[in-house]
Design a protein around this motif. Structure first.
Motif, short mmCIF file in Angstrom:
data_model
loop_
_atom_site.label_atom_id
_atom_site.label_comp_id
_atom_site.label_asym_id
_atom_site.label_seq_id
_atom_site.Cartn_x
_atom_site.Cartn_y
_atom_site.Cartn_z
N UNK A 1 45.45 -45.87 9.69
CA UNK A 1 44.06 -45.44 9.53
C UNK A 1 43.06 -46.41 10.15
N UNK A 2 43.50 -47.61 10.49
CA UNK A 2 42.55 -48.59 11.04
C UNK A 2 43.28 -49.64 11.87
N UNK A 3 42.49 -50.41 12.61
CA UNK A 3 42.97 -51.64 13.23
C UNK A 3 42.61 -52.73 12.24
N UNK A 4 43.52 -53.63 11.99
CA UNK A 4 43.26 -54.68 11.01
C UNK A 4 43.10 -56.02 11.72
N UNK A 5 41.98 -56.70 11.43
CA UNK A 5 41.84 -58.08 11.90
C UNK A 5 41.98 -58.98 10.68
N UNK A 6 43.05 -59.73 10.63
CA UNK A 6 43.25 -60.72 9.56
C UNK A 6 42.52 -61.98 10.00
N UNK A 7 41.34 -62.17 9.45
CA UNK A 7 40.54 -63.34 9.79
C UNK A 7 41.06 -64.52 8.99
N UNK A 8 41.33 -65.60 9.69
CA UNK A 8 41.86 -66.74 8.95
C UNK A 8 41.13 -68.02 9.35
N UNK A 9 41.33 -68.46 10.60
CA UNK A 9 40.72 -69.74 11.02
C UNK A 9 39.32 -69.54 11.60
N UNK B 1 39.07 -63.33 18.78
CA UNK B 1 39.98 -62.46 18.01
C UNK B 1 39.25 -61.21 17.54
N UNK B 2 38.02 -61.42 17.07
CA UNK B 2 37.23 -60.28 16.61
C UNK B 2 36.94 -59.31 17.76
N UNK B 3 36.51 -59.86 18.89
CA UNK B 3 36.16 -58.98 20.02
C UNK B 3 37.40 -58.26 20.53
N UNK C 1 38.26 -55.71 8.69
CA UNK C 1 38.52 -57.16 8.72
C UNK C 1 38.94 -57.59 7.32
N UNK C 2 40.03 -58.33 7.26
CA UNK C 2 40.53 -58.80 5.97
C UNK C 2 40.51 -60.33 5.94
N UNK C 3 39.94 -60.89 4.88
CA UNK C 3 40.11 -62.32 4.65
C UNK C 3 40.86 -62.46 3.33
N UNK C 4 42.00 -63.12 3.37
CA UNK C 4 42.78 -63.29 2.15
C UNK C 4 42.54 -64.70 1.62
N UNK C 5 41.92 -64.76 0.46
CA UNK C 5 41.56 -66.06 -0.12
C UNK C 5 42.66 -66.51 -1.08
N UNK C 6 43.34 -67.57 -0.68
CA UNK C 6 44.36 -68.11 -1.60
C UNK C 6 43.78 -69.32 -2.30
N UNK C 7 44.09 -69.46 -3.59
CA UNK C 7 43.63 -70.69 -4.25
C UNK C 7 44.74 -71.75 -4.25
N UNK C 8 45.69 -71.56 -3.36
CA UNK C 8 46.81 -72.52 -3.26
C UNK C 8 46.76 -73.28 -1.94
N UNK C 9 45.65 -73.28 -1.25
CA UNK C 9 45.62 -73.97 0.04
C UNK C 9 45.77 -75.47 -0.20
N UNK C 10 46.73 -76.13 0.48
CA UNK C 10 46.98 -77.54 0.18
C UNK C 10 45.71 -78.39 0.26
N UNK C 11 45.49 -79.15 -0.78
CA UNK C 11 44.42 -80.16 -0.87
C UNK C 11 43.01 -79.59 -0.95
N UNK C 12 42.86 -78.27 -0.97
CA UNK C 12 41.50 -77.73 -1.00
C UNK C 12 40.99 -77.70 -2.44
N UNK C 13 39.75 -78.10 -2.65
CA UNK C 13 39.16 -78.10 -3.99
C UNK C 13 37.83 -77.34 -3.99
#
Ligand code: FAD
Length: 451
Positions: free
Chosen positions: A19-27, A36-38, A53-65
């Motif tokens: 149903x769509x094109x998915x852009x997994x936005x990460x960096x 990447x977006x264009x 556009x999907x941004x997946x927010x993990x709360x397990x990113x190493x060292x991130x507070x």
């Protein structure tokens, strides 16, 4: 224009009915100057599908507070709004990125992502590539020249990578054209459990992250990055070659946190610098840092699997530091002393306070700050850990390829051997240098105390 070398197919799957094109936005967390977006918009237009556009927010990113997450969420809030202005729907989901992307990909015809270089980002992409059934493409947009184009191996230092980068610049310093979105995606209904970004601080409350750190609100986002860049170019760029070594003035561009979170594009910054009304040598000095030094860091983390440990240092540096590991030290501190800025040295303490209070350290003092931790720690391995911990905990630009390269530099990486001396062996020693002038030190310390 998107150069072919920025693109890489990560799996080998045929187009899937979706149903769509998915852009997994990460960096590349931005709605502009994002290859990447264009590219994803081009694909959506070509395949006549809307773009999600999907941004997946993990709360397990190493060292991130919490400090890092707030900056990131402020940026995402703006990016979501700006994508909506381009009639593109962006959804932010909490949870494991691999699972979220795999789930959203079930209904995708084509999947696009951008490119971060750290181990975890690469692992995510590899796992996603194994799990999705639609074509999965990576688009490089966080560097001027794609990493493998610059060099097929780890570079020794700035002097070896510089000519290789310069040879390629003309091909890659091309402004990026914004595509027109043909099929808007704003009408997608709300997805279950989608994150509401209207109040970033509220989101922090239910993330399982370290919150024991002072927040630095209202700093994140592309607009703030561009405003800072504009002010830097208007008022400070012309003096950059000299003022960058003077920490008593706050005249650097402060682009590093925005670059780290992909809230501003290195290509955009470069275009703005090239167009600035300052002498060519000034532009060169700035671009040496932004392109040569920064992309040397990308080269380091991409090709060196031990980029975040003592083992990642060149063998001459490891050997010489080990040989001197038991040399007597006039001053001797542990992590707690460093973290609480309790050394004998007012300059070092001011640097640490700047880091804790503002999330950054002036670039010149940062080198001194790192070298002194090596000099005053129990042994070089402990010093390495202390620096990683302090830098990555407090710095808004921490946990970046530049963090790992910057810290490794204090221990000899990307540098040559010097005359042997206690503790440092053949690794470059650093005294106060430019800050030995008492007036500069005093002005810097006072500037930090006033904050
Ligand atoms: C011990 C130590 C730790 C460091 N940790 C980090 C870190 O966590 N994150 C980070 O981005 N940089 C780090 N650096 C590199 C450098 O200090 C920062 O990039 C710079 O101070 C950022 O401030 P600015 O954006 O105002 O820089 P400016 O002087 O305005 O430079 C513009 C841009 O050029 C790049 N740049 C500048 N200096 C360097 C450098 N020495 N190496 C690579 N790129 C550079 C950055 O992307 C920066 O944003 C570290 C350096 C050392 C010695």
């Amino acid at each position: 224009m998107i150069q072919r070398e920025r693109l890489k197919e990560l799996n080998n799957k045929p187009l899937q009915e979706g149903s769509y094109i998915l852009y997994w936005m990460q960096a590349a967390q931005r709605a502009e100057w994002n290859h990447a977006l264009e590219y994803a918009i081009q694909k959506a237009n070509e395949l006549q599908k809307p773009l999600l556009v999907l941004f997946s927010l993990t709360d397990r990113f190493p060292e991130a507070n919490a400090r890092h997450y707030l900056f990131l969420l402020e940026g995402l809030q703006e990016t979501q709004r700006k994508l909506a202005q381009r009639e593109i729907r962006m959804v932010v989901y909490l949870g494991d990125p691999v699972e979220n992307v795999a789930q959203f990909s079930q209904k995708a015809t084509f999947l696009v992502t951008d490119r971060g270089y750290l181990r975890i980002q690469r692992e995510w992409r590899e796992k996603v590539a194994q799990q999705v059934n639609c074509p999965f493409w990576q688009v490089e947009t966080e560097v001027i020249v794609p990493v493998e184009v610059v060099s097929p191996h780890e570079e020794y230092g700035a002097y070896t990578i510089r000519p290789k980068l310069k040879k390629q610049l003309n091909r890659y310093l091309i402004p990026l054209r914004e595509e027109t979105v043909r099929i808007p995606s704003l009408s997608f209904p709300a997805f279950p459990h989608e994150l509401d970004l209207s109040a970033p601080e509220k989101i922090l409350e239910y993330l399982g992250i370290d919150k024991n750190i002072a927040l630095l609100p209202h700093l994140g986002g592309t607009d703030r990055a561009k405003a800072k860049l504009k002010e830097f170019i208007a008022h400070h760029l012309s003096r950059y070659p000299t003022s960058r070594n003077d920490p008593s003035q706050d005249t650097l561009s402060a682009m590093s946190p925005y670059l780290h979170f992909g809230q501003i594009s290195p290509l955009f910054i470069t275009q703005e610098i090239i167009g600035a009304p300052v002498p060519e040598e000034v532009k060169e000095t700035y671009l040496e840092e932004l392109i040569v030094r920064r992309e040397l860091s990308m080269n380091f983390v991409f090709y060196n699997p031990h980029y975040d440990s003592f083992q990642g240092l060149p063998s001459w540096a490891q050997d010489t530091l080990r040989k001197h590991r038991r040399d007597s030290r006039k001053y001797h501190y542990h992590l707690e002393d460093f973290e609480n800025a309790r050394t004998h040295d007012v300059l070092w303490n001011a640097a640490q306070k700047e880091l804790v209070k503002t999330g950054k350290i002036h670039g010149y003092v940062r080198m001194y700050w790192g070298k002194k931790v090596l000099e005053w720690s129990n042994d070089p391995e402990e010093a390495f850990h202390t620096l990683l911990y302090l830098n990555n905990k407090y710095a808004l630009d921490g946990r970046d390829p530049n963090s790992f390269a910057g810290i490794a530099w204090c221990f000899g990486k990307h540098d040559r051997a010097f005359g042997e001396r206690p503790i440092f062996g053949k690794v470059r020693y650093m005294g106060k240098g430019n800050v030995r002038k008492k007036s500069i030190e005093r002005a810097y310390v006072e500037r930090i105390e006033r904050m």
